[in-house]
Design a protein around this motif. Structure first.
Motif, PDB file in Angstrom:
ATOM      1  N   VAL A 195       0.839  -1.201   0.000  1.00 16.87           N
ATOM      2  CA  VAL A 195       0.000   0.000   0.000  1.00 16.87           C
ATOM      3  C   VAL A 195       0.873   1.249   0.000  1.00 16.87           C
ATOM      4  O   VAL A 195       1.883   1.319   0.708  1.00 16.87           O
ATOM      5  CB  VAL A 195      -0.933   0.018   1.227  1.00 16.87           C
ATOM      6  N   LEU A 196       0.443   2.237  -0.783  1.00 14.48           N
ATOM      7  CA  LEU A 196       1.094   3.541  -0.800  1.00 14.48           C
ATOM      8  C   LEU A 196       0.068   4.603  -0.427  1.00 14.48           C
ATOM      9  O   LEU A 196      -1.016   4.668  -1.016  1.00 14.48           O
ATOM     10  CB  LEU A 196       1.658   3.849  -2.190  1.00 14.48           C
ATOM     11  N   ASP A 197       0.410   5.446   0.549  1.00 13.25           N
ATOM     12  CA  ASP A 197      -0.420   6.587   0.933  1.00 13.25           C
ATOM     13  C   ASP A 197       0.300   7.849   0.492  1.00 13.25           C
ATOM     14  O   ASP A 197       1.352   8.201   1.032  1.00 13.25           O
ATOM     15  CB  ASP A 197      -0.645   6.584   2.448  1.00 13.25           C
ATOM     16  N   VAL A 198      -0.263   8.539  -0.500  1.00 12.04           N
ATOM     17  CA  VAL A 198       0.364   9.728  -1.072  1.00 12.04           C
ATOM     18  C   VAL A 198      -0.155  10.975  -0.360  1.00 12.04           C
ATOM     19  O   VAL A 198      -1.362  11.203  -0.310  1.00 12.04           O
ATOM     20  CB  VAL A 198       0.063   9.828  -2.581  1.00 12.04           C
ATOM     21  N   GLY A 199       0.751  11.787   0.179  1.00  8.68           N
ATOM     22  CA  GLY A 199       0.341  12.956   0.939  1.00  8.68           C
ATOM     23  C   GLY A 199      -0.207  12.548   2.285  1.00  8.68           C
ATOM     24  O   GLY A 199      -1.320  12.890   2.662  1.00  8.68           O
ATOM     25  N   VAL A 201       4.093   8.787   1.970  1.00 10.36           N
ATOM     26  CA  VAL A 201       4.928   9.831   1.379  1.00 10.36           C
ATOM     27  C   VAL A 201       4.316  11.195   1.665  1.00 10.36           C
ATOM     28  O   VAL A 201       3.098  11.367   1.574  1.00 10.36           O
ATOM     29  CB  VAL A 201       5.071   9.632  -0.145  1.00 10.36           C
ATOM     30  N   ASP A 202       5.154  12.165   1.984  1.00 10.36           N
ATOM     31  CA  ASP A 202       4.691  13.544   2.108  1.00 10.36           C
ATOM     32  C   ASP A 202       5.860  14.473   1.815  1.00 10.36           C
ATOM     33  O   ASP A 202       7.015  14.151   2.120  1.00 10.36           O
ATOM     34  CB  ASP A 202       4.143  13.827   3.513  1.00 10.36           C
ATOM     35  N   ARG A 228       7.683  18.029   8.496  1.00  7.33           N
ATOM     36  CA  ARG A 228       6.907  17.874   9.726  1.00  7.33           C
ATOM     37  C   ARG A 228       5.913  16.729   9.611  1.00  7.33           C
ATOM     38  O   ARG A 228       5.682  15.989  10.576  1.00  7.33           O
ATOM     39  CB  ARG A 228       6.165  19.178  10.039  1.00  7.33           C
ATOM     40  N   ALA A 229       5.298  16.578   8.451  1.00 13.72           N
ATOM     41  CA  ALA A 229       4.356  15.483   8.257  1.00 13.72           C
ATOM     42  C   ALA A 229       5.065  14.136   8.344  1.00 13.72           C
ATOM     43  O   ALA A 229       4.532  13.182   8.933  1.00 13.72           O
ATOM     44  CB  ALA A 229       3.653  15.627   6.913  1.00 13.72           C
ATOM     45  N   VAL A 230       6.235  14.045   7.762  1.00 14.53           N
ATOM     46  CA  VAL A 230       7.008  12.798   7.828  1.00 14.53           C
ATOM     47  C   VAL A 230       7.301  12.436   9.282  1.00 14.53           C
ATOM     48  O   VAL A 230       7.123  11.276   9.701  1.00 14.53           O
ATOM     49  CB  VAL A 230       8.309  12.928   7.013  1.00 14.53           C
ATOM     50  N   LEU A 231       7.731  13.409  10.070  1.00 12.19           N
ATOM     51  CA  LEU A 231       8.006  13.146  11.479  1.00 12.19           C
ATOM     52  C   LEU A 231       6.743  12.753  12.230  1.00 12.19           C
ATOM     53  O   LEU A 231       6.757  11.855  13.086  1.00 12.19           O
ATOM     54  CB  LEU A 231       8.639  14.384  12.117  1.00 12.19           C
ATOM     55  N   ASP A 278       8.049  14.637  -3.224  1.00 14.97           N
ATOM     56  CA  ASP A 278       6.908  15.111  -3.992  1.00 14.97           C
ATOM     57  C   ASP A 278       6.176  13.949  -4.653  1.00 14.97           C
ATOM     58  O   ASP A 278       6.721  13.291  -5.549  1.00 14.97           O
ATOM     59  CB  ASP A 278       7.399  16.097  -5.054  1.00 14.97           C
ATOM     60  N   LEU A 279       4.957  13.691  -4.208  1.00 13.51           N
ATOM     61  CA  LEU A 279       4.082  12.663  -4.777  1.00 13.51           C
ATOM     62  C   LEU A 279       4.821  11.335  -4.942  1.00 13.51           C
ATOM     63  O   LEU A 279       5.240  10.736  -3.975  1.00 13.51           O
ATOM     64  CB  LEU A 279       3.471  13.152  -6.088  1.00 13.51           C
ATOM     65  N   PHE A 280       5.000  10.872  -6.176  1.00 16.76           N
ATOM     66  CA  PHE A 280       5.546   9.534  -6.418  1.00 16.76           C
ATOM     67  C   PHE A 280       7.072   9.509  -6.569  1.00 16.76           C
ATOM     68  O   PHE A 280       7.651   8.440  -6.762  1.00 16.76           O
ATOM     69  CB  PHE A 280       4.908   8.926  -7.664  1.00 16.76           C
ATOM     70  N   ARG A 281       7.700  10.661  -6.480  1.00 18.90           N
ATOM     71  CA  ARG A 281       9.147  10.708  -6.709  1.00 18.90           C
ATOM     72  C   ARG A 281       9.926   9.816  -5.751  1.00 18.90           C
ATOM     73  O   ARG A 281      10.871   9.128  -6.166  1.00 18.90           O
ATOM     74  CB  ARG A 281       9.622  12.162  -6.630  1.00 18.90           C
TER      75      ARG A 281
END
Length: 216
Positions: free
Chosen positions: A34-38, A59-60, A64-67, A86-89
């Motif tokens: 599973v991938l959750d984008v943003g 991914v974000d 701050r969101a990553v943490l 950034d998104l799928f990068r």
């Protein structure tokens, strides 16, 4: 679900809850990649992990969101791979069985690019709310495994038919699988008069319809 949320990270709201509900109702999560984008706080990714996904990547673009997502996974004892970008990068070359997305989609931004800094980056979707949506619809097929599923939530004000057409142009079968009326939050309330003036919403309208689109 109570989550840790630093300032500037998108708080889980009605759209987050609706996407989680739809994802839980599917049988696609069990044993899935599973991938959750943003991901924001990681709420959607954590829901996927609780539903038995084999591996969940979140991914974000926000540090701050990553943490926040990593911390929320840690306190719940759930395993997430959380990447910044950034998104799928950050997942270039990878494929997933399920892709989930609750991207910024609030219409009314003035620029042709989404903000690169500040709190608006968590919700600003550009003039028509589609700057991130259209990028996701164009890039997601390359990251879906055969038979894979994409679930995206956004406001109907951003154009449901436009989303369906974009997904179908990308070679996916797409349909709306959930709808829910939601009262305007603080951001939409602050933009209501401007959206009325543009004819995006009716006079006095202070609610919107949220939709979840499923594409395979």
């Amino acid at each position: 679900m109570m989550v840790l949320r630093p300032p500037g990270v998108y708080p889980p709201q009605g759209d987050t809850a609706l996407l989680c509900e739809v994802a839980r109702r599917t049988d696609a999560l069990l044993g899935a990649r599973v991938l959750d984008v943003g991901t924001g706080t990681g709420t959607v990714a954590l829901a996927a992990a609780r539903c038995g996904a084999a591996r969940v990547t979140a991914v974000d673009v926000s540090a701050r969101a990553v943490l926040a997502a990593r911390a929320n996974a840690l306190v719940r004892g759930l395993r997430l791979r959380v990447l910044r970008g950034d998104l799928f990068r950050p997942v270039a070359g990878e494929v997933f069985d399920v892709i989930l997305a609750n991207p910024p989609y609030v219409a009314g931004g003035r620029g042709e690019l989404v903000p690169r800094h500040g709190t608006a980056r968590a919700w600003d979707g550009g003039p028509d709310g589609r700057l991130l949506l259209d990028r996701i619809f164009a890039q997601a097929p390359a990251h879906l495994a055969p038979g894979g599923t994409l679930l995206v939530v956004h406001s109907a004000l951003s154009g449901v038919e436009a989303s369906l057409r974009a997904l179908r142009r990308s070679g996916l079968r797409a349909a709306v699988v959930a709808r829910r009326s939601e009262a305007f939050g603080p951001v939409m309330l602050s933009r209501a008069e401007a959206l009325e003036a543009r004819g995006v919403i009716g006079a006095g309208q202070r609610s919107e319809e949220l939709v979840v689109i499923r594409a395979v």
